[in-house]
Design a protein around this motif. Structure first.
Motif, short mmCIF file in Angstrom:
data_model
loop_
_atom_site.label_atom_id
_atom_site.label_comp_id
_atom_site.label_asym_id
_atom_site.label_seq_id
_atom_site.Cartn_x
_atom_site.Cartn_y
_atom_site.Cartn_z
N PRO A 151 15.31 13.58 30.43
CA PRO A 151 16.66 14.15 30.62
C PRO A 151 16.97 14.32 32.11
CG PRO A 151 15.13 15.87 29.96
CD PRO A 151 14.36 14.59 29.92
N PHE A 152 18.11 13.83 32.54
CA PHE A 152 18.58 14.05 33.90
C PHE A 152 20.10 14.04 33.89
CE2 PHE A 152 17.71 9.53 33.38
CZ PHE A 152 18.87 8.93 33.81
N TRP A 153 20.68 14.56 34.94
CA TRP A 153 22.14 14.74 35.00
C TRP A 153 22.84 13.38 34.99
CZ3 TRP A 153 26.03 13.30 38.38
CH2 TRP A 153 27.28 13.92 38.17
N GLY A 154 23.81 13.24 34.09
CA GLY A 154 24.61 12.02 34.02
C GLY A 154 23.89 10.85 33.38
N ARG A 155 22.83 11.12 32.61
CA ARG A 155 22.04 10.03 32.03
C ARG A 155 22.87 9.16 31.09
NH1 ARG A 155 17.38 11.43 27.76
NH2 ARG A 155 19.28 11.90 26.59
N ASP A 156 23.57 9.77 30.16
CA ASP A 156 24.33 9.00 29.18
C ASP A 156 25.49 8.24 29.83
OD1 ASP A 156 22.64 9.98 27.24
OD2 ASP A 156 23.96 11.64 26.69
N LYS A 157 26.15 8.87 30.80
CA LYS A 157 27.25 8.18 31.48
C LYS A 157 26.73 7.01 32.30
CE LYS A 157 30.22 12.26 31.75
NZ LYS A 157 30.93 13.20 32.65
#
Length: 282
Positions: free
Chosen positions: A107-113
């Motif tokens: 998990p990290f910030w903006g992973r899905d985007k």
């Protein structure tokens, strides 16, 4: 009173016969070009012009295969294709699996985007990126070399997507148990995720090997000598400007098909499993 059952055994038998008949006919139709290729490869030039066509040659010959290796450096073409296809396949399996693990498990910030943006690059035609890639290869001095043939093909958005879907289908409890035992991400990736995703790796390996083996446009652009030409480029030399020896051409094509069949037969038991795993949802 006895109720009449819907669907009698006789009707099911007729339905099964029709279904298998259609499947067999479809299989025969699909095999016809391959049968014709093999038949033509063992015919002389005169036998290929006989009407009506002969699927089984009356006087089969292996002269076409001998001439292919005598007239052109087919062994060199084969070696180049084998090296490029194997290294490309292994490279994509390595880099795509690492990227897929990051997108699926870390998990990290903006992973899905970021992943959606990465997938959006699949809409860009490959022909558009060939000019920038060619300029880069020229600046690096990699034209007409294995590096120029292999490096631009080591990364695949489709491969990352395929493996990510498979990794997301693996239960997270296995990963949590490994963390509790003191494992890090690299250990989990190597000892937990990769062994459970073997079918998907086989699927990606088959698709990547076939794509690299049959690639024509990029080798045509980046190579300029016969020493670095791959098999598809070599097969194009079998077609004459004013006439074509179809027996010679089909012999070369048959030689190029054998490795693809061998790879598929070797990994076919994993192919369906891999496609099923890649379709699992989170």
């Amino acid at each position: 009173m006895k109720t009449k059952k819907s669907g009698s055994p006789k009707w099911h038998l007729i339905k099964n016969i029709l279904t298998y008949t259609i499947i067999c006919l479809g299989g025969v139709i699909m095999l016809m070009p391959f049968v014709w290729m093999v038949s033509t490869a063992f015919k002389t030039g005169a036998a290929n012009m006989v009407l009506p066509p002969q699927f089984i040659p009356k006087e089969p010959t292996t002269a076409n295969f001998t001439q292919v290796f005598e007239m052109f450096p087919m062994l060199r073409f084969l070696v180049n294709s084998v090296v490029v296809a194997i290294v490309t396949t292994l490279g994509q399996m390595l880099f795509c699996s690492m990227a897929a693990y990051a997108f699926a498990r870390i998990p990290f910030w903006g992973r899905d985007k970021l992943f959606l943006l990465y997938l959006a690059t699949m809409m860009v035609p490959a022909q558009v990126t060939m000019i920038p890639q060619f300029i880069l290869m020229k600046q690096f001095g990699w034209l007409d070399s294995y590096a120029g043939l292999i490096v631009p093909t080591l990364f695949s958005v489709f491969g990352t997507f395929l493996l990510r879907q498979a990794f997301m289908g693996i239960p997270k409890e296995l990963e949590e148990a490994a963390f509790m035992d003191g494992a890090n991400h690299f250990t989990i990736f190597r000892k937990v995720i990769l062994p459970l995703a073997k079918p998907t790796f086989a699927t990606l390996g088959i698709l990547t090997f076939m794509q690299s083996w049959n690639s024509y446009l990029w080798p045509l652009i980046v190579t300029s000598s016969q020493e670095m030409a791959t098999l598809p480029l070599g097969l194009s030399l079998l077609q004459g400007r004013y006439g074509t020896n179809y027996g010679l051409m089909m012999a070369g094509v048959l030689i190029s098909v054998i490795p693809i069949l061998a790879v598929y037969l070797f990994a076919q038991k994993y192919f369906i499993q891999g496609m099923a795993m890649s379709g699992m949802k989170e």
